[in-house]
Design a protein around this motif. Structure first.
Motif, short mmCIF file in Angstrom:
data_model
loop_
_atom_site.label_atom_id
_atom_site.label_comp_id
_atom_site.label_asym_id
_atom_site.label_seq_id
_atom_site.Cartn_x
_atom_site.Cartn_y
_atom_site.Cartn_z
N ARG A 139 0.86 -1.18 0.00
CA ARG A 139 0.00 0.00 0.00
C ARG A 139 0.90 1.23 0.00
N ALA A 140 0.38 2.30 -0.59
CA ALA A 140 1.11 3.57 -0.59
C ALA A 140 0.17 4.69 -0.16
N SER A 141 0.75 5.72 0.44
CA SER A 141 -0.06 6.84 0.94
C SER A 141 -0.67 7.67 -0.19
N SER A 142 -0.04 7.67 -1.36
CA SER A 142 -0.59 8.41 -2.49
C SER A 142 -0.09 7.80 -3.79
N VAL A 143 -0.84 8.06 -4.85
CA VAL A 143 -0.48 7.61 -6.20
C VAL A 143 -0.77 8.77 -7.14
N LEU A 144 0.15 9.04 -8.06
CA LEU A 144 0.00 10.15 -8.98
C LEU A 144 -1.35 10.11 -9.68
N ASN A 145 -2.10 11.19 -9.57
CA ASN A 145 -3.43 11.34 -10.19
C ASN A 145 -4.38 10.19 -9.86
N GLY A 146 -4.11 9.45 -8.79
CA GLY A 146 -4.97 8.33 -8.41
C GLY A 146 -4.93 7.17 -9.38
N ASN A 147 -3.99 7.14 -10.30
CA ASN A 147 -3.91 6.12 -11.34
C ASN A 147 -3.11 4.91 -10.82
N THR A 148 -3.79 4.01 -10.12
CA THR A 148 -3.12 2.86 -9.51
C THR A 148 -2.64 1.85 -10.54
N LYS A 149 -3.28 1.79 -11.71
CA LYS A 149 -2.84 0.84 -12.72
C LYS A 149 -1.44 1.21 -13.24
N LEU A 150 -1.23 2.48 -13.56
CA LEU A 150 0.07 2.91 -14.09
C LEU A 150 1.10 3.16 -13.00
N TYR A 151 0.66 3.68 -11.84
CA TYR A 151 1.61 4.17 -10.84
C TYR A 151 1.42 3.58 -9.45
N GLY A 152 0.64 2.53 -9.32
CA GLY A 152 0.30 1.96 -8.01
C GLY A 152 1.47 1.33 -7.28
N ALA A 153 1.28 1.14 -5.99
CA ALA A 153 2.32 0.60 -5.11
C ALA A 153 2.81 -0.77 -5.55
N ASN A 154 1.92 -1.60 -6.09
CA ASN A 154 2.31 -2.95 -6.50
C ASN A 154 3.36 -2.95 -7.60
N ASN A 155 3.46 -1.87 -8.37
CA ASN A 155 4.44 -1.81 -9.46
C ASN A 155 5.87 -1.88 -8.97
N ALA A 156 6.17 -1.36 -7.79
CA ALA A 156 7.54 -1.35 -7.27
C ALA A 156 7.98 -2.75 -6.83
N LEU A 157 7.04 -3.67 -6.67
CA LEU A 157 7.38 -5.05 -6.32
C LEU A 157 7.40 -5.97 -7.54
N ASP A 158 7.09 -5.43 -8.71
CA ASP A 158 7.05 -6.21 -9.95
C ASP A 158 8.47 -6.41 -10.47
N THR A 159 8.98 -7.62 -10.31
CA THR A 159 10.35 -7.91 -10.75
C THR A 159 10.41 -8.30 -12.23
N GLU A 160 9.27 -8.50 -12.85
CA GLU A 160 9.22 -8.90 -14.26
C GLU A 160 9.36 -7.72 -15.22
N ASN A 161 8.83 -6.55 -14.83
CA ASN A 161 8.79 -5.41 -15.73
C ASN A 161 9.60 -4.26 -15.13
#
Length: 156
Positions: A5-27
């Motif tokens: 989880r993150a306290s904020s996401v740019l423009n609320g766009n969790t698909k492009l900028y969500g917290a889970n992206n930083a744990l994605d080791t594939e991309n």
């Protein structure tokens, strides 16, 4: 499996900028991108919940240069012994965990061997609180967070 989880996401766009992206080791191009403020006065947090007992040995962070947090507080979180996943986590600041990232695009490793009370690193979750970003608007861009450790078989 962990939950982030993150306290904020740019423009609320969790698909492009969500917290889970930083744990994605594939991309390699995925990232968590926090929101900012016009005055640059922001504080952002990033939580990883492991849903099991772990002992943290080190943390690796990969920021986008220019969007780096210059100061970071590290917290370890524990649940009560019932292990109910809905039980709130009690946070303990690990004050002697030295996490002061440099303004660079390189992966940065932060070893926890110097933490005086190693038992504090036995936890269910971690929280990083980012202060004073190098970005004028206070935004943080985190491409990768890797938490290194082991499953904790000792009960605390």
């Amino acid at each position: 499996s962990s939950v982030e989880r993150a306290s904020s996401v740019l423009n609320g766009n969790t698909k492009l900028y969500g917290a889970n992206n930083a744990l994605d080791t594939e991309n390699e191009s995925n990232s968590w991108y926090s929101d900012g403020q016009a005055d640059g006065n922001t504080e952002h947090s990033y939580i990883v919940d492991f849903h099991r007992d772990v002992k943290i040995k080190s943390i690796s962070l990969l920021f986008q240069g220019g969007f780096v947090s210059e100061e970071c507080q590290f917290y370890a979180g524990r649940r009560k012994m019932d292990k109910n996943l809905s039980t709130p986590v009690a946070w303990t600041e690990i004050e002697d965990a030295y996490i002061e990232p440099e303004n660079t695009n390189k992966l940065q490793d932060f070893d926890m061997e110097e933490v005086s009370n190693q038992d504090d690193l036995k936890c269910h979750a971690i929280k990083l609180v980012f202060h004073s970003s190098t970005d004028f608007y206070g935004r943080v861009v985190l491409y990768k967070i890797m938490v290194h450790g082991e499953e904790n078989v000792e009960k605390y």
